[in-house]
Scaffold this motif. Structure first.
Motif, PDB file in Angstrom:
ATOM      1  N   VAL A 158       0.807  -1.229   0.000  1.00 56.26           N
ATOM      2  CA  VAL A 158       0.000   0.000   0.000  1.00 56.26           C
ATOM      3  C   VAL A 158       0.841   1.281   0.000  1.00 56.26           C
ATOM      4  O   VAL A 158       1.044   1.919   1.044  1.00 56.26           O
ATOM      5  CB  VAL A 158      -1.003   0.032   1.178  1.00 56.26           C
ATOM      6  N   PRO A 159       1.353   1.679  -1.168  1.00 54.68           N
ATOM      7  CA  PRO A 159       2.011   2.991  -1.285  1.00 54.68           C
ATOM      8  C   PRO A 159       1.032   4.102  -0.887  1.00 54.68           C
ATOM      9  O   PRO A 159      -0.182   3.948  -0.972  1.00 54.68           O
ATOM     10  CB  PRO A 159       2.369   3.074  -2.767  1.00 54.68           C
ATOM     11  N   ARG A 160       1.591   5.224  -0.467  1.00 57.55           N
ATOM     12  CA  ARG A 160       0.753   6.320   0.032  1.00 57.55           C
ATOM     13  C   ARG A 160       1.199   7.636  -0.601  1.00 57.55           C
ATOM     14  O   ARG A 160       2.370   8.016  -0.496  1.00 57.55           O
ATOM     15  CB  ARG A 160       0.884   6.401   1.555  1.00 57.55           C
ATOM     16  N   THR A 161       0.269   8.323  -1.258  1.00 54.98           N
ATOM     17  CA  THR A 161       0.536   9.661  -1.782  1.00 54.98           C
ATOM     18  C   THR A 161       0.181  10.670  -0.700  1.00 54.98           C
ATOM     19  O   THR A 161      -0.938  10.666  -0.180  1.00 54.98           O
ATOM     20  CB  THR A 161      -0.285   9.927  -3.049  1.00 54.98           C
ATOM     21  N   VAL A 162       1.158  11.513  -0.344  1.00 56.99           N
ATOM     22  CA  VAL A 162       0.935  12.500   0.711  1.00 56.99           C
ATOM     23  C   VAL A 162       0.623  13.848   0.085  1.00 56.99           C
ATOM     24  O   VAL A 162       1.027  14.148  -1.038  1.00 56.99           O
ATOM     25  CB  VAL A 162       2.152  12.605   1.655  1.00 56.99           C
ATOM     26  N   SER A 163      -0.105  14.661   0.820  1.00 58.06           N
ATOM     27  CA  SER A 163      -0.570  15.936   0.276  1.00 58.06           C
ATOM     28  C   SER A 163      -0.625  16.977   1.380  1.00 58.06           C
ATOM     29  O   SER A 163      -0.223  16.732   2.520  1.00 58.06           O
ATOM     30  CB  SER A 163      -1.971  15.754  -0.326  1.00 58.06           C
ATOM     31  N   GLY A 164      -1.173  18.130   1.027  1.00 55.92           N
ATOM     32  CA  GLY A 164      -1.378  19.155   2.032  1.00 55.92           C
ATOM     33  C   GLY A 164      -2.316  18.715   3.133  1.00 55.92           C
ATOM     34  O   GLY A 164      -2.296  19.280   4.231  1.00 55.92           O
ATOM     35  N   GLY A 165      -3.116  17.699   2.865  1.00 53.77           N
ATOM     36  CA  GLY A 165      -4.005  17.181   3.900  1.00 53.77           C
ATOM     37  C   GLY A 165      -3.238  16.587   5.060  1.00 53.77           C
ATOM     38  O   GLY A 165      -3.592  16.805   6.231  1.00 53.77           O
ATOM     39  N   GLU A 166      -2.190  15.825   4.741  1.00 54.67           N
ATOM     40  CA  GLU A 166      -1.354  15.271   5.806  1.00 54.67           C
ATOM     41  C   GLU A 166      -0.688  16.378   6.610  1.00 54.67           C
ATOM     42  O   GLU A 166      -0.580  16.299   7.842  1.00 54.67           O
ATOM     43  CB  GLU A 166      -0.284  14.344   5.222  1.00 54.67           C
ATOM     44  N   ARG A 167      -0.232  17.416   5.928  1.00 53.67           N
ATOM     45  CA  ARG A 167       0.395  18.538   6.639  1.00 53.67           C
ATOM     46  C   ARG A 167      -0.602  19.186   7.601  1.00 53.67           C
ATOM     47  O   ARG A 167      -0.286  19.446   8.763  1.00 53.67           O
ATOM     48  CB  ARG A 167       0.903  19.583   5.639  1.00 53.67           C
ATOM     49  N   ALA A 168      -1.818  19.457   7.114  1.00 52.15           N
ATOM     50  CA  ALA A 168      -2.814  20.115   7.954  1.00 52.15           C
ATOM     51  C   ALA A 168      -3.192  19.246   9.149  1.00 52.15           C
ATOM     52  O   ALA A 168      -3.313  19.741  10.279  1.00 52.15           O
ATOM     53  CB  ALA A 168      -4.053  20.444   7.121  1.00 52.15           C
ATOM     54  N   LEU A 169      -3.367  17.950   8.917  1.00 50.24           N
ATOM     55  CA  LEU A 169      -3.713  17.067  10.019  1.00 50.24           C
ATOM     56  C   LEU A 169      -2.569  16.961  11.021  1.00 50.24           C
ATOM     57  O   LEU A 169      -2.798  16.928  12.235  1.00 50.24           O
ATOM     58  CB  LEU A 169      -4.077  15.678   9.489  1.00 50.24           C
ATOM     59  N   TYR A 170      -1.337  16.903  10.509  1.00 44.18           N
ATOM     60  CA  TYR A 170      -0.186  16.835  11.405  1.00 44.18           C
ATOM     61  C   TYR A 170      -0.147  18.062  12.310  1.00 44.18           C
ATOM     62  O   TYR A 170       0.055  17.958  13.522  1.00 44.18           O
ATOM     63  CB  TYR A 170       1.102  16.734  10.589  1.00 44.18           C
ATOM     64  N   HIS A 171      -0.374  19.226  11.741  1.00 47.33           N
ATOM     65  CA  HIS A 171      -0.321  20.454  12.523  1.00 47.33           C
ATOM     66  C   HIS A 171      -1.539  20.591  13.439  1.00 47.33           C
ATOM     67  O   HIS A 171      -1.501  21.341  14.420  1.00 47.33           O
ATOM     68  CB  HIS A 171      -0.186  21.664  11.605  1.00 47.33           C
ATOM     69  N   ALA A 172      -2.616  19.879  13.119  1.00 47.42           N
ATOM     70  CA  ALA A 172      -3.774  19.873  14.011  1.00 47.42           C
ATOM     71  C   ALA A 172      -3.559  18.934  15.199  1.00 47.42           C
ATOM     72  O   ALA A 172      -4.026  19.200  16.299  1.00 47.42           O
ATOM     73  CB  ALA A 172      -5.028  19.449  13.237  1.00 47.42           C
ATOM     74  N   LEU A 173      -2.837  17.846  14.957  1.00 46.12           N
ATOM     75  CA  LEU A 173      -2.619  16.853  16.005  1.00 46.12           C
ATOM     76  C   LEU A 173      -1.523  17.256  16.977  1.00 46.12           C
ATOM     77  O   LEU A 173      -1.547  16.882  18.151  1.00 46.12           O
ATOM     78  CB  LEU A 173      -2.264  15.502  15.370  1.00 46.12           C
ATOM     79  N   TYR A 174      -0.528  17.990  16.485  1.00 45.71           N
ATOM     80  CA  TYR A 174       0.623  18.359  17.306  1.00 45.71           C
ATOM     81  C   TYR A 174       0.802  19.876  17.247  1.00 45.71           C
ATOM     82  O   TYR A 174       0.443  20.508  16.257  1.00 45.71           O
ATOM     83  CB  TYR A 174       1.884  17.666  16.782  1.00 45.71           C
ATOM     84  N   PRO A 175       1.400  20.481  18.272  1.00 49.55           N
ATOM     85  CA  PRO A 175       1.651  21.928  18.211  1.00 49.55           C
ATOM     86  C   PRO A 175       2.877  22.243  17.351  1.00 49.55           C
ATOM     87  O   PRO A 175       3.794  22.951  17.768  1.00 49.55           O
ATOM     88  CB  PRO A 175       1.860  22.297  19.688  1.00 49.55           C
ATOM     89  N   ALA A 176       2.913  21.687  16.125  1.00 49.36           N
ATOM     90  CA  ALA A 176       4.070  21.823  15.235  1.00 49.36           C
ATOM     91  C   ALA A 176       4.006  23.156  14.502  1.00 49.36           C
ATOM     92  O   ALA A 176       2.992  23.478  13.889  1.00 49.36           O
ATOM     93  CB  ALA A 176       4.095  20.667  14.233  1.00 49.36           C
TER      94      ALA A 176
END
Length: 343
Positions: free
Chosen positions: A22-40
């Motif tokens: 299962v290869p995974r294409t990453v996008s701005g969605g992953e960035r937004a979720l990452y910044h929502a989950l952590y105070p990054a």
């Protein structure tokens, strides 16, 4: 049988190469979720304009987005039946990951050793993350404790790999074009540059985050990490779901912004240990120690080696081990890494 029960300790053979599904294409969605989950909020990963001023084509994905995505691919084959993920070594970020890249991973088994209880064993693997062009973006070694299917199965011959204590500074790989000569400290959030830090210095990052069950579950699903101990409360005798260690890493890295806002990019993972389990309701705090510094060939860019320690609320400041050399029970994570910082 069409369902996959996962591998057990006796299913691994030293030298085996496993191509993960299962290869995974990453996008701005992953960035937004990452910044929502952590105070990054490191500027290089937050702003295309800031990243372009530093010589890059755009803001790359957070380095730990790449790590978690590559790691998640490995779980069904390596740690689905894990008791715990134990540690890391010889990790390097080789190329930035950009929105639109597709990541996959493979792992080579480099060591196995049955535990004395005969019910589980430790498996060492060297994992690579590759993009859609087959270029390596990330590599690391990790070791994990895995249950045995049958305690009566004879133990395989023990093979414990020899691992380097740290990635040498000359072996760090810097992104093409990276240039900090016109770095904007005001936009980055702190004035402290490479020359302001000294080996032996310790930094209390002050802030804390209480781990929520819902956020941990969302994060672990985001990285497609299917390890049973993170989801199924019946997998542990205490009936508690173990917080994914990567969740703790990302929390601690994000908390380190307060005092290390200019440690912009991770380039190596020298060593790491999940010292004690983390559970929902624990409040995570972090401190760092400067271990080493090195100059690089990139204009205006220095490398800084840091120890990042995550602890539970109530831990004594900068306390790590007891008199016998064992991690204190409040210590969750002990991570040794190299980062890039403006001179």
């Amino acid at each position: 049988m069409k369902t996959n029960p996962g591998r057990f300790f006796e299913d691994y053979r030293v030298g085996e190469v496993i191509a993960h599904a299962v290869p995974r294409t990453v996008s701005g969605g992953e960035r937004a979720l990452y910044h929502a989950l952590y105070p990054a909020r490191h500027a290089l990963h937050s702003s295309d304009a800031f990243a372009r001023a530093c010589g890059l084509k755009a803001a790359p994905m957070d380095d730990l987005v790449a790590f978690h995505t590559v790691f998640g691919k490995t779980v069904p084959d390596i740690s689905l039946n894990a008791v715990a993920n134990l540690g890391y070594a010889e990790g390097r970020w080789i190329r930035p990951v950009w929105a639109g890249d597709t990541l996959r991973s493979d792992s080579q088994v480099i060591g196995v050793k049955e535990n004395s209880n005969g019910k589980s064993g430790v498996v060492w693997v060297r994992t690579r993350g590759l993009n859609q062009r087959g270029e390596v973006v990330l590599e690391y070694v990790r070791w994990v404790m895995v249950r045995k299917r049958d305690a009566a199965t004879p133990a395989p011959e023990a093979v414990v790999p020899g691992l380097q204590p740290a990635v040498a500074a000359p072996d760090l790989v810097l992104p093409d074009g990276l240039d900090f000569t016109h770095y904007d400290f005001g936009l980055a959030g702190e004035p402290h540059r490479w020359g302001d830090y000294a080996p032996g210095e310790k930094i209390d990052h002050v802030d804390g985050v209480t781990v929520e069950e819902a956020e941990h579950m969302l994060a672990t699903r985001l990285w497609q990490n299917t390890a049973k101990v993170h989801f199924d409360a019946t997998m542990r005798e205490d009936g508690r779901r173990l917080i994914y260690g990567g969740h703790v890493i990302s929390l601690a890295r994000a908390l380190s912004f307060n005092g290390l806002a200019n440690a912009q990019m991770l380039v190596a993972l020298n060593a790491g240990a999940h010292a004690n389990p983390c559970f929902a309701g624990d409040t995570v705090r972090a401190w760092s120690e400067v271990l080493d510094k090195a100059e690089t060939a990139a204009p205006g860019v220095g490398a800084i080696r840091l120890r990042l320690v995550a602890v539970k609320h109530g831990a004594a400041p900068f306390a790590l081990r007891d008199a016998d050399g064992k991690y204190l029970p409040e210590v969750l994570l002990d991570l040794d890494y190299w980062a890039l910082m403006p001179l």
